[in-house]
Motif scaffolding. Structure first.
Motif, PDB file in Angstrom:
ATOM      1  N   ARG A  87      -9.900 -10.736  12.899  1.00 46.56           N
ATOM      2  CA  ARG A  87      -9.984 -10.306  14.301  1.00 46.56           C
ATOM      3  C   ARG A  87     -10.898 -11.241  15.090  1.00 46.56           C
ATOM      4  O   ARG A  87     -10.537 -11.701  16.198  1.00 46.56           O
ATOM      5  N   ARG A  88     -12.062 -11.548  14.528  1.00 46.58           N
ATOM      6  CA  ARG A  88     -13.006 -12.424  15.217  1.00 46.58           C
ATOM      7  C   ARG A  88     -12.472 -13.852  15.322  1.00 46.58           C
ATOM      8  O   ARG A  88     -12.674 -14.533  16.339  1.00 46.58           O
ATOM      9  N   ALA A  89     -11.783 -14.314  14.274  1.00 48.73           N
ATOM     10  CA  ALA A  89     -11.239 -15.674  14.295  1.00 48.73           C
ATOM     11  C   ALA A  89     -10.125 -15.797  15.337  1.00 48.73           C
ATOM     12  O   ALA A  89     -10.068 -16.781  16.091  1.00 48.73           O
ATOM     13  N   PHE A  90      -9.232 -14.819  15.396  1.00 49.76           N
ATOM     14  CA  PHE A  90      -8.181 -14.837  16.416  1.00 49.76           C
ATOM     15  C   PHE A  90      -8.796 -14.755  17.804  1.00 49.76           C
ATOM     16  O   PHE A  90      -8.328 -15.434  18.744  1.00 49.76           O
ATOM     17  N   SER A  91      -9.820 -13.937  17.980  1.00 45.84           N
ATOM     18  CA  SER A  91     -10.471 -13.804  19.282  1.00 45.84           C
ATOM     19  C   SER A  91     -11.051 -15.141  19.735  1.00 45.84           C
ATOM     20  O   SER A  91     -10.925 -15.534  20.909  1.00 45.84           O
ATOM     21  N   LEU A 115       1.655 -12.870  16.314  1.00 46.50           N
ATOM     22  CA  LEU A 115       0.469 -12.284  16.944  1.00 46.50           C
ATOM     23  C   LEU A 115      -0.070 -13.227  18.018  1.00 46.50           C
ATOM     24  O   LEU A 115      -0.413 -12.797  19.135  1.00 46.50           O
ATOM     25  N   ILE A 116      -0.137 -14.521  17.698  1.00 42.55           N
ATOM     26  CA  ILE A 116      -0.616 -15.486  18.681  1.00 42.55           C
ATOM     27  C   ILE A 116       0.335 -15.560  19.867  1.00 42.55           C
ATOM     28  O   ILE A 116      -0.089 -15.531  21.036  1.00 42.55           O
ATOM     29  N   ASP A 117       1.620 -15.651  19.609  1.00 47.45           N
ATOM     30  CA  ASP A 117       2.607 -15.711  20.691  1.00 47.45           C
ATOM     31  C   ASP A 117       2.489 -14.507  21.628  1.00 47.45           C
ATOM     32  O   ASP A 117       2.608 -14.638  22.858  1.00 47.45           O
ATOM     33  N   ARG A 118       2.235 -13.346  21.026  1.00 45.01           N
ATOM     34  CA  ARG A 118       2.170 -12.117  21.813  1.00 45.01           C
ATOM     35  C   ARG A 118       0.936 -12.075  22.714  1.00 45.01           C
ATOM     36  O   ARG A 118       0.965 -11.466  23.797  1.00 45.01           O
ATOM     37  N   HIS A 119      -0.152 -12.735  22.296  1.00 42.03           N
ATOM     38  CA  HIS A 119      -1.396 -12.647  23.050  1.00 42.03           C
ATOM     39  C   HIS A 119      -1.680 -13.866  23.922  1.00 42.03           C
ATOM     40  O   HIS A 119      -2.590 -13.831  24.760  1.00 42.03           O
TER      41      HIS A 119
END
Length: 320
Positions: A87-91, A115-119
């Protein structure tokens, strides 16, 4: 037969759903809960025939339950307490915080690239000409690996000990994950189980990208194909509904890690067949063999006590 061809064959075939006996495992109980869903179970599981109990070496023909010959573990949230690191790494990569609630409700169990595409539309980050969801995922994985190298990664309690005991007892072990191979292999080494895990099916494996990620059953079918073991003899541990659906669609008995996401799942009643899941993983998650909080749960250790405990005792004795 090559593993991928066998996986495709398994996917196309109508699966046989053997009858099983099931149990619910609790944090504070060592005996089975006596409810209509697990009627007939005895205290301390004496005489119980369940897929997970087959590891104790009981009679194969009891209740028609096949012996478990392999255990397939999901990685994130199952073998390792890694979700908050992710979660922290994606953030960090996306440039805004994915809150814990948002992560648990919308991200756990998702394909990382999706997940990346969606955000990305919500991200203040402007991608350069050489950047894409794939390059952001590489950046995110590098952040995760740095946490692993710093010793930040923790196992789900009892995970490494269980993996060691399974292998010592001749039960084959593999990991089936939606994550990237590079960080999973580094993480398994950090947890000290890389020598016990026979292989990893990862989310960035070309054949998984081609044929389908969880909840599609292909990742588990690919593992089953490599093992050459019938699905009914491969026990799956999963912590997400996506993973449960994938394992069930592959024809495997599934044990769910208990959480707010999975705690509503029903249990198979004694003698029930495994859930009749859609072949493409589109069915809702069905009844599971058991719900456990972690691998140290007292009841779980009792269930796995037979040859696993014996092999541990012998090793201790031999070591002085």
């Amino acid at each position: 037969m090559p593993a991928i061809l066998l996986a495709t064959t398994l996917l196309a075939a109508a699966s046989s759903r053997p009858a099983v006996h099931t149990l619910r495992l609790h944090n504070d109980q060592t005996a089975a809960e006596h409810t209509s869903r697990n009627r007939g179970l005895k205290s301390c599981f004496d005489g119980v025939s369940a897929p997970i109990l087959r590891l104790r070496g009981g009679e194969e023909e009891a209740a028609g339950a096949p012996p478990i010959r392999a255990v397939l573990f999901d990685f994130d949230g199952t073998l390792a307490l890694s979700e908050d690191i992710h979660r922290r790494a994606f953030s960090e990569v996306l440039g805004f915080e994915l809150t814990v609630d948002h992560w648990e409700q919308n991200c756990v169990g998702s394909n990382p690239t999706a997940l990346i595409d969606r955000h990305l539309p919500q991200s203040p980050r402007t991608l350069g000409p050489d950047e894409s969801a794939a390059t952001l995922l590489e950046e995110k994985d590098a952040i995760f690996e740095a946490h692993v190298e710093r010793g930040d990664l923790e196992e789900l309690p009892g995970a490494a000990a269980l993996v060691h005991r399974l292998r010592a007892s001749g039960v084959r072990v593999a990991v089936v994950s939606s994550g990237s191979r590079r960080y999973i292999e580094k993480a398994l080494k950090a947890l000290g189980v890389d020598g016990d895990v026979e292989f990893v099916v990862a989310g960035d494996d070309p054949e998984v990208v081609e044929h389908g990620h969880k909840p599609h059953p292909f990742p588990y079918l690919a593992a089953i194909g490599r093992l050459g073991i019938p699905p009914s003899q491969c026990l799956v541990f999963e912590d997400t509904l996506t993973g449960v659906r994938s394992g069930q669609a592959a024809g495997c008995p599934v044990v769910a890690i208990r959480s707010g996401i999975t705690e509503h799942l029903p249990l198979l009643a004694p003698g029930d067949a495994l859930p009749d899941a859609a072949a493409d993983g589109s069915s809702a998650a069905g009844a599971v063999v058991a719900l456990v909080a972690d691998f140290n749960e007292a009841a779980a250790l009792d269930v796995l006590a037979g040859p696993l405990a014996a092999s541990g005792a012998e090793a201790t004795s031999a070591g002085g």
